[in-house]
Motif scaffolding. Structure first.
Motif, PDB file in Angstrom:
ATOM      1  N   GLN A   1     -19.460 -10.354   0.425  1.00  0.00           N
ATOM      2  CA  GLN A   1     -18.255  -9.771   0.957  1.00  0.00           C
ATOM      3  C   GLN A   1     -17.231  -9.608  -0.165  1.00  0.00           C
ATOM      4  N   VAL A   2     -16.596  -8.468  -0.196  1.00  0.00           N
ATOM      5  CA  VAL A   2     -15.591  -8.168  -1.215  1.00  0.00           C
ATOM      6  C   VAL A   2     -14.254  -7.955  -0.519  1.00  0.00           C
ATOM      7  N   GLN A   3     -13.270  -8.673  -0.962  1.00  0.00           N
ATOM      8  CA  GLN A   3     -11.909  -8.462  -0.456  1.00  0.00           C
ATOM      9  C   GLN A   3     -11.076  -7.797  -1.540  1.00  0.00           C
ATOM     10  N   LEU A   4     -10.360  -6.769  -1.149  1.00  0.00           N
ATOM     11  CA  LEU A   4      -9.564  -5.987  -2.088  1.00  0.00           C
ATOM     12  C   LEU A   4      -8.102  -5.996  -1.652  1.00  0.00           C
ATOM     13  N   GLU A   5      -7.223  -6.152  -2.611  1.00  0.00           N
ATOM     14  CA  GLU A   5      -5.797  -6.157  -2.296  1.00  0.00           C
ATOM     15  C   GLU A   5      -5.045  -5.286  -3.286  1.00  0.00           C
ATOM     16  N   GLU A   6      -4.440  -4.223  -2.766  1.00  0.00           N
ATOM     17  CA  GLU A   6      -3.660  -3.316  -3.600  1.00  0.00           C
ATOM     18  C   GLU A   6      -2.220  -3.814  -3.736  1.00  0.00           C
ATOM     19  N   SER A   7      -1.599  -3.432  -4.838  1.00  0.00           N
ATOM     20  CA  SER A   7      -0.187  -3.732  -5.062  1.00  0.00           C
ATOM     21  C   SER A   7       0.390  -2.686  -6.001  1.00  0.00           C
ATOM     22  N   GLY A   8       1.708  -2.652  -6.069  1.00  0.00           N
ATOM     23  CA  GLY A   8       2.369  -1.750  -6.993  1.00  0.00           C
ATOM     24  C   GLY A   8       2.956  -0.501  -6.385  1.00  0.00           C
ATOM     25  N   GLY A   9       2.767  -0.322  -5.102  1.00  0.00           N
ATOM     26  CA  GLY A   9       3.346   0.852  -4.457  1.00  0.00           C
ATOM     27  C   GLY A   9       4.850   0.735  -4.333  1.00  0.00           C
ATOM     28  N   GLY A  10       5.478   1.823  -3.914  1.00  0.00           N
ATOM     29  CA  GLY A  10       6.922   1.813  -3.738  1.00  0.00           C
ATOM     30  C   GLY A  10       7.493   3.202  -3.712  1.00  0.00           C
ATOM     31  N   LEU A  11       8.802   3.261  -3.880  1.00  0.00           N
ATOM     32  CA  LEU A  11       9.525   4.526  -3.882  1.00  0.00           C
ATOM     33  C   LEU A  11       9.846   4.912  -5.322  1.00  0.00           C
ATOM     34  N   VAL A  12       9.534   6.137  -5.674  1.00  0.00           N
ATOM     35  CA  VAL A  12       9.773   6.619  -7.029  1.00  0.00           C
ATOM     36  C   VAL A  12      10.238   8.066  -6.964  1.00  0.00           C
ATOM     37  N   GLN A  13      11.059   8.457  -7.911  1.00  0.00           N
ATOM     38  CA  GLN A  13      11.521   9.845  -7.956  1.00  0.00           C
ATOM     39  C   GLN A  13      10.460  10.758  -8.532  1.00  0.00           C
ATOM     40  N   ALA A  14      10.515  11.985  -8.140  1.00  0.00           N
ATOM     41  CA  ALA A  14       9.591  12.982  -8.688  1.00  0.00           C
ATOM     42  C   ALA A  14       9.721  13.006 -10.212  1.00  0.00           C
ATOM     43  N   GLY A  15       8.579  13.079 -10.866  1.00  0.00           N
ATOM     44  CA  GLY A  15       8.546  13.032 -12.316  1.00  0.00           C
ATOM     45  C   GLY A  15       8.391  11.636 -12.883  1.00  0.00           C
ATOM     46  N   GLY A  16       8.512  10.655 -12.033  1.00  0.00           N
ATOM     47  CA  GLY A  16       8.418   9.267 -12.460  1.00  0.00           C
ATOM     48  C   GLY A  16       6.987   8.777 -12.561  1.00  0.00           C
ATOM     49  N   SER A  17       6.869   7.486 -12.870  1.00  0.00           N
ATOM     50  CA  SER A  17       5.562   6.865 -13.055  1.00  0.00           C
ATOM     51  C   SER A  17       5.449   5.611 -12.199  1.00  0.00           C
ATOM     52  N   LEU A  18       4.203   5.239 -11.955  1.00  0.00           N
ATOM     53  CA  LEU A  18       3.935   4.047 -11.150  1.00  0.00           C
ATOM     54  C   LEU A  18       2.530   3.582 -11.488  1.00  0.00           C
ATOM     55  N   ARG A  19       2.317   2.280 -11.479  1.00  0.00           N
ATOM     56  CA  ARG A  19       0.971   1.769 -11.691  1.00  0.00           C
ATOM     57  C   ARG A  19       0.548   0.931 -10.494  1.00  0.00           C
ATOM     58  N   LEU A  20      -0.550   1.302  -9.925  1.00  0.00           N
ATOM     59  CA  LEU A  20      -1.134   0.539  -8.828  1.00  0.00           C
ATOM     60  C   LEU A  20      -2.187  -0.408  -9.371  1.00  0.00           C
ATOM     61  N   SER A  21      -2.306  -1.552  -8.733  1.00  0.00           N
ATOM     62  CA  SER A  21      -3.343  -2.517  -9.079  1.00  0.00           C
ATOM     63  C   SER A  21      -4.140  -2.855  -7.830  1.00  0.00           C
ATOM     64  N   CYS A  22      -5.375  -3.206  -8.045  1.00  0.00           N
ATOM     65  CA  CYS A  22      -6.229  -3.629  -6.944  1.00  0.00           C
ATOM     66  C   CYS A  22      -7.032  -4.835  -7.433  1.00  0.00           C
ATOM     67  N   ALA A  23      -6.765  -5.970  -6.839  1.00  0.00           N
ATOM     68  CA  ALA A  23      -7.444  -7.196  -7.215  1.00  0.00           C
ATOM     69  C   ALA A  23      -8.582  -7.470  -6.242  1.00  0.00           C
ATOM     70  N   ALA A  24      -9.733  -7.797  -6.798  1.00  0.00           N
ATOM     71  CA  ALA A  24     -10.918  -8.060  -5.987  1.00  0.00           C
ATOM     72  C   ALA A  24     -11.261  -9.538  -6.017  1.00  0.00           C
ATOM     73  N   SER A  25     -11.568 -10.055  -4.846  1.00  0.00           N
ATOM     74  CA  SER A  25     -11.960 -11.459  -4.761  1.00  0.00           C
ATOM     75  C   SER A  25     -13.469 -11.531  -4.607  1.00  0.00           C
ATOM     76  N   VAL A  26     -14.153 -11.355  -5.707  1.00  0.00           N
ATOM     77  CA  VAL A  26     -15.607 -11.404  -5.729  1.00  0.00           C
ATOM     78  C   VAL A  26     -16.035 -11.783  -7.137  1.00  0.00           C
ATOM     79  N   ARG A  27     -17.090 -12.596  -7.233  1.00  0.00           N
ATOM     80  CA  ARG A  27     -17.536 -13.034  -8.557  1.00  0.00           C
ATOM     81  C   ARG A  27     -18.262 -11.943  -9.320  1.00  0.00           C
ATOM     82  N   THR A  28     -18.811 -10.971  -8.579  1.00  0.00           N
ATOM     83  CA  THR A  28     -19.630  -9.936  -9.204  1.00  0.00           C
ATOM     84  C   THR A  28     -18.897  -8.605  -9.272  1.00  0.00           C
ATOM     85  N   PHE A  29     -17.631  -8.647  -9.601  1.00  0.00           N
ATOM     86  CA  PHE A  29     -16.805  -7.428  -9.629  1.00  0.00           C
ATOM     87  C   PHE A  29     -17.421  -6.347 -10.512  1.00  0.00           C
TER      88      PHE A  29
END
Length: 123
Positions: A1-29
């Motif tokens: 079983q693989v559990q995934l959790e995203e983070s880093g979302g939000g509100l940003v203005q057009a032309g801006g930047s954002l980085r999303l992350s996704c952490a996996a809880s599995v030994r065999t990523f």
């Protein structure tokens, strides 16, 4: 079983930047192909990007090519989506997914999904 959790979302203005992350809880990523998808209100979930197990090859939807970059750190069990030059049409809930088929761009090819993180781009 693989559990995934995203983070880093939000509100940003057009032309801006954002980085999303996704952490996996599995030994065999490193055994999983990782993908990012997004779903805007009233629309189907669509492919954004995917990356191979060792991070050597990545694919992108035409709508984000040149603006988004996917990467992964297998030592940290994490996949990233760096987004720049954001547009209002990038507004969506972004999901990461894990699967076993390299280059897969359809939702049915992925076995595990995160809960999603909202990205809102204001124009």
């Amino acid at each position: 079983q693989v559990q995934l959790e995203e983070s880093g979302g939000g509100l940003v203005q057009a032309g801006g930047s954002l980085r999303l992350s996704c952490a996996a809880s599995v030994r065999t990523f490193s055994m999983y192909v990782m993908g990012w998808f997004r779903q805007a209100p009233g629309k189907e979930r669509e492919f954004v990007s995917c990356i191979t197990r060792n991070g050597g090859i990545s694919s992108y939807a035409d709508s984000v090519k040149g603006r988004f970059t996917i990467s992964r750190d297998n030592a940290k069990n994490t996949v990233y989506l760096q987004k720049k030059s954001l547009k209002a049409e990038d507004t969506a809930v972004y999901y990461c997914a894990a699967g076993r088929i390299s280059g897969a761009q359809s939702t049915g090819r992925y076995d595990y999904w995160g809960q999603g993180t909202q990205v809102t781009v204001s124009s």
